[in-house]
Design a protein around this motif. Structure first.
Motif, PDB file in Angstrom:
ATOM      1  N   LYS A  37      45.921  52.732  57.601  1.00 40.06           N
ATOM      2  CA  LYS A  37      44.869  51.750  57.353  1.00 40.06           C
ATOM      3  C   LYS A  37      45.508  50.373  57.357  1.00 40.06           C
ATOM      4  O   LYS A  37      46.414  50.116  56.567  1.00 40.06           O
ATOM      5  CB  LYS A  37      44.139  52.015  56.038  1.00 40.06           C
ATOM      6  CG  LYS A  37      43.002  51.011  55.760  1.00 40.06           C
ATOM      7  CD  LYS A  37      42.096  51.497  54.646  1.00 40.06           C
ATOM      8  CE  LYS A  37      42.724  51.328  53.271  1.00 40.06           C
ATOM      9  NZ  LYS A  37      42.765  49.909  52.835  1.00 40.06           N
ATOM     10  N   TRP A  38      45.058  49.537  58.264  1.00 42.27           N
ATOM     11  CA  TRP A  38      45.614  48.192  58.416  1.00 42.27           C
ATOM     12  C   TRP A  38      45.594  47.446  57.080  1.00 42.27           C
ATOM     13  O   TRP A  38      44.635  47.543  56.340  1.00 42.27           O
ATOM     14  CB  TRP A  38      44.773  47.439  59.455  1.00 42.27           C
ATOM     15  CG  TRP A  38      45.224  46.056  59.770  1.00 42.27           C
ATOM     16  CD1 TRP A  38      46.102  45.682  60.733  1.00 42.27           C
ATOM     17  CD2 TRP A  38      44.806  44.845  59.135  1.00 42.27           C
ATOM     18  NE1 TRP A  38      46.251  44.319  60.747  1.00 42.27           N
ATOM     19  CE2 TRP A  38      45.462  43.783  59.761  1.00 42.27           C
ATOM     20  CE3 TRP A  38      43.932  44.554  58.079  1.00 42.27           C
ATOM     21  CZ2 TRP A  38      45.294  42.459  59.394  1.00 42.27           C
ATOM     22  CZ3 TRP A  38      43.760  43.245  57.691  1.00 42.27           C
ATOM     23  CH2 TRP A  38      44.428  42.204  58.346  1.00 42.27           C
ATOM     24  N   PRO A  39      46.677  46.717  56.719  1.00 43.83           N
ATOM     25  CA  PRO A  39      47.866  46.552  57.545  1.00 43.83           C
ATOM     26  C   PRO A  39      48.963  47.592  57.307  1.00 43.83           C
ATOM     27  O   PRO A  39      49.771  47.823  58.183  1.00 43.83           O
ATOM     28  CB  PRO A  39      48.364  45.165  57.141  1.00 43.83           C
ATOM     29  CG  PRO A  39      47.962  45.050  55.709  1.00 43.83           C
ATOM     30  CD  PRO A  39      46.646  45.774  55.588  1.00 43.83           C
ATOM     31  N   GLN A  81      34.678  52.021  63.547  1.00 40.74           N
ATOM     32  CA  GLN A  81      33.858  52.311  62.374  1.00 40.74           C
ATOM     33  C   GLN A  81      33.457  51.031  61.650  1.00 40.74           C
ATOM     34  O   GLN A  81      34.152  50.022  61.703  1.00 40.74           O
ATOM     35  CB  GLN A  81      34.619  53.220  61.410  1.00 40.74           C
ATOM     36  CG  GLN A  81      34.905  54.604  61.962  1.00 40.74           C
ATOM     37  CD  GLN A  81      35.460  55.528  60.897  1.00 40.74           C
ATOM     38  OE1 GLN A  81      35.249  55.322  59.700  1.00 40.74           O
ATOM     39  NE2 GLN A  81      36.183  56.555  61.319  1.00 40.74           N
ATOM     40  N   PRO A  82      32.317  51.064  60.941  1.00 47.10           N
ATOM     41  CA  PRO A  82      31.919  49.910  60.135  1.00 47.10           C
ATOM     42  C   PRO A  82      32.852  49.741  58.939  1.00 47.10           C
ATOM     43  O   PRO A  82      33.198  50.726  58.270  1.00 47.10           O
ATOM     44  CB  PRO A  82      30.498  50.260  59.686  1.00 47.10           C
ATOM     45  CG  PRO A  82      30.416  51.746  59.775  1.00 47.10           C
ATOM     46  CD  PRO A  82      31.317  52.153  60.896  1.00 47.10           C
ATOM     47  N   VAL A  83      33.290  48.521  58.708  1.00 44.89           N
ATOM     48  CA  VAL A  83      34.230  48.233  57.626  1.00 44.89           C
ATOM     49  C   VAL A  83      33.816  46.955  56.912  1.00 44.89           C
ATOM     50  O   VAL A  83      32.981  46.181  57.404  1.00 44.89           O
ATOM     51  CB  VAL A  83      35.678  48.080  58.148  1.00 44.89           C
ATOM     52  CG1 VAL A  83      36.175  49.372  58.773  1.00 44.89           C
ATOM     53  CG2 VAL A  83      35.766  46.932  59.152  1.00 44.89           C
ATOM     54  N   ALA A  84      34.429  46.729  55.766  1.00 38.34           N
ATOM     55  CA  ALA A  84      34.240  45.502  55.013  1.00 38.34           C
ATOM     56  C   ALA A  84      35.608  44.895  54.752  1.00 38.34           C
ATOM     57  O   ALA A  84      36.518  45.578  54.282  1.00 38.34           O
ATOM     58  CB  ALA A  84      33.518  45.780  53.702  1.00 38.34           C
ATOM     59  N   LEU A  85      35.750  43.609  55.080  1.00 41.49           N
ATOM     60  CA  LEU A  85      36.983  42.885  54.816  1.00 41.49           C
ATOM     61  C   LEU A  85      36.784  42.037  53.571  1.00 41.49           C
ATOM     62  O   LEU A  85      35.836  41.249  53.489  1.00 41.49           O
ATOM     63  CB  LEU A  85      37.347  41.974  55.992  1.00 41.49           C
ATOM     64  CG  LEU A  85      38.156  42.553  57.143  1.00 41.49           C
ATOM     65  CD1 LEU A  85      38.428  41.463  58.166  1.00 41.49           C
ATOM     66  CD2 LEU A  85      39.467  43.126  56.646  1.00 41.49           C
ATOM     67  N   PHE A 133      41.826  38.540  62.070  1.00 42.81           N
ATOM     68  CA  PHE A 133      42.335  38.265  60.738  1.00 42.81           C
ATOM     69  C   PHE A 133      43.786  38.718  60.639  1.00 42.81           C
ATOM     70  O   PHE A 133      44.140  39.798  61.116  1.00 42.81           O
ATOM     71  CB  PHE A 133      41.512  39.006  59.678  1.00 42.81           C
ATOM     72  CG  PHE A 133      40.062  38.606  59.642  1.00 42.81           C
ATOM     73  CD1 PHE A 133      39.622  37.600  58.806  1.00 42.81           C
ATOM     74  CD2 PHE A 133      39.129  39.243  60.466  1.00 42.81           C
ATOM     75  CE1 PHE A 133      38.283  37.231  58.773  1.00 42.81           C
ATOM     76  CE2 PHE A 133      37.793  38.884  60.447  1.00 42.81           C
ATOM     77  CZ  PHE A 133      37.368  37.874  59.596  1.00 42.81           C
ATOM     78  N   GLN A 134      44.593  37.900  60.008  1.00 45.27           N
ATOM     79  CA  GLN A 134      45.964  38.286  59.683  1.00 45.27           C
ATOM     80  C   GLN A 134      45.965  38.963  58.320  1.00 45.27           C
ATOM     81  O   GLN A 134      45.032  38.791  57.519  1.00 45.27           O
ATOM     82  CB  GLN A 134      46.881  37.059  59.684  1.00 45.27           C
ATOM     83  CG  GLN A 134      47.002  36.383  61.032  1.00 45.27           C
ATOM     84  CD  GLN A 134      47.793  37.212  62.045  1.00 45.27           C
ATOM     85  OE1 GLN A 134      48.445  38.189  61.689  1.00 45.27           O
ATOM     86  NE2 GLN A 134      47.725  36.813  63.312  1.00 45.27           N
ATOM     87  N   ALA A 135      47.016  39.694  58.016  1.00 42.88           N
ATOM     88  CA  ALA A 135      47.046  40.506  56.803  1.00 42.88           C
ATOM     89  C   ALA A 135      46.899  39.654  55.535  1.00 42.88           C
ATOM     90  O   ALA A 135      45.853  39.641  54.909  1.00 42.88           O
ATOM     91  CB  ALA A 135      48.316  41.342  56.752  1.00 42.88           C
ATOM     92  N   GLY A 136      47.935  38.912  55.165  1.00 39.45           N
ATOM     93  CA  GLY A 136      47.856  38.060  53.988  1.00 39.45           C
ATOM     94  C   GLY A 136      47.276  38.778  52.785  1.00 39.45           C
ATOM     95  O   GLY A 136      47.704  39.850  52.393  1.00 39.45           O
ATOM     96  N   VAL A 182      44.154  39.865  52.667  1.00 41.48           N
ATOM     97  CA  VAL A 182      42.949  40.536  53.142  1.00 41.48           C
ATOM     98  C   VAL A 182      43.026  42.026  52.807  1.00 41.48           C
ATOM     99  O   VAL A 182      44.074  42.655  52.952  1.00 41.48           O
ATOM    100  CB  VAL A 182      42.788  40.358  54.664  1.00 41.48           C
ATOM    101  CG1 VAL A 182      41.544  41.077  55.155  1.00 41.48           C
ATOM    102  CG2 VAL A 182      42.721  38.872  55.009  1.00 41.48           C
ATOM    103  N   SER A 183      41.906  42.593  52.381  1.00 41.43           N
ATOM    104  CA  SER A 183      41.832  44.027  52.103  1.00 41.43           C
ATOM    105  C   SER A 183      40.748  44.642  52.974  1.00 41.43           C
ATOM    106  O   SER A 183      39.616  44.158  53.012  1.00 41.43           O
ATOM    107  CB  SER A 183      41.507  44.260  50.624  1.00 41.43           C
ATOM    108  OG  SER A 183      41.302  45.637  50.361  1.00 41.43           O
TER     109      SER A 183
END
Length: 332
Positions: free
Chosen positions: A177-179, A282-286, A317-320, A322-323
């Motif tokens: 799962k990214w990242p 797939q649908p996701v939420a950031l 989006f870069q990682a940083g 972000v979830s």
């Protein structure tokens, strides 16, 4: 070696050891054995059992880290690449220790492992629960001529390495799962924390921290705030020898992968990442702090950025901080 560590190493096999044998091993009186046992159990969070008329044993055997067994799991070339190996009984954090050592001049390819962390860390300020002797906690130092910004996608490279090594062990359905979360049936099996420092144009040093849940009991992981799983569940059967072997194979594979990444970038790893990427399409939420952006996950780009298809078009989006979360988890 201090007396309490010596005692745990004696009992690690899970067999019953008599009070007389323990006293002789530690060089203490028979009367002092129970006190020594109690203190060791409290210090390391272990459960001891007393077997009437026979002696004492650990409720759960431990495979402690051993330099020789770890190195034996590596190829001759892998051992030659490894510059330094430090194994600690207890430490604040393998990442924190190695960042300090890096600042003091430790060589590239220094590997730090620990039986237990008192201040283990994960991404986004999370605590990494680190009970004694049951999981794998380690960090690897990599020095590079590249600028820190050029090493940003190395977290994806490290995730690929961990997933591939677990799959090679026989773990089916391991996913990324990214990242840099490694999952099994949507539960966290392993995680990574990468820290980089250096001059703006290089050189840099990178510390890759890896934590893998191996045999952790439910009560030991009670403080974890997300679904988790252990290798013992994901890979039914005997795990004898796996802890040292996995540490050695991970170190070797990671050293090779970091050299490849430094030479060729993320491109050669994209197909390897996609093999384990179960969320694509797939649908996701950031989650970005208090903000939540919903869309359809469209994979990763050559620089490691996540692509998200939204009603406003494709965004990256870069990682940083972000979830990424599947929408199914948002609806629970």
């Amino acid at each position: 070696m201090d007396r309490q560590i010596a005692l745990i190493r004696l009992l690690a096999d899970g067999e019953v050891h008599s009070g007389e044998a323990i006293a002789a091993h530690l060089g203490i009186t028979r009367a002092a054995v129970w006190k020594a046992l109690r203190k060791a159990a409290e210090r390391f969070g272990l459960v001891l059992e007393s077997v009437r008329g026979r002696g004492y044993r650990l409720a759960q055997p431990l495979e402690l880290l051993e330099r020789e067994r770890l190195l034996a799991a590596m190829s001759e070339q892998g051992r030659a690449r490894l510059a330094r190996l430090d194994i600690h009984d207890q430490i604040d954090s393998t990442n924190a220790w190695l960042m300090r050592e890096a600042a003091a001049g430790a060589p590239s390819a220094t590997l730090c492992l620990a039986e237990q962390q008192s201040a283990g860390r994960g991404r986004r300020g999370r605590t990494w629960v680190s009970p004694f002797g049951v999981n794998l906690y380690g960090s690897l130092l990599w020095r590079s001529p590249l600028a820190p910004a050029a090493l940003g996608a190395s977290s994806l490279v490290a995730g690929v390495v961990v997933a591939e090594q677990l799959a090679a062990l026989g773990v089916e359905d391991v996913t990324l799962k990214w990242p840099n979360d490694v999952l099994w049936q949507r539960r966290k099996l392993a995680g990574l924390l990468l820290e980089v420092a250096g001059e703006s144009q290089g050189p840099s040093h990178l510390v890759v921290g890896i934590g893998i849940n191996l045999r952790m009991a439910a009560d030991q992981g009670a403080a974890i705030d997300q679904p988790w799983v252990t290798l013992a569940e994901a890979l039914p059967g005997a795990l004898e020898g796996v802890r040292n072997a996995l540490a050695g194979r991970l170190a070797e594979a990671l050293l090779e992968a970091l050299a490849d990444y430094e030479r060729a970038g993320l491109g050669p790893f994209l197909a390897r990442w996609e093999r384990f990427d179960s969320l694509r399409g797939q649908p996701v939420a950031l989650h970005l702090g208090e903000r939540v952006i919903r869309g359809r996950y469209a994979g990763i780009e050559d620089d490691g950025a996540l692509r998200l298809e939204t009603t406003e078009g494709v965004r990256r989006f870069q990682a940083g901080e972000v979830s990424l979360r599947p929408v199914v988890e948002e609806e629970r």
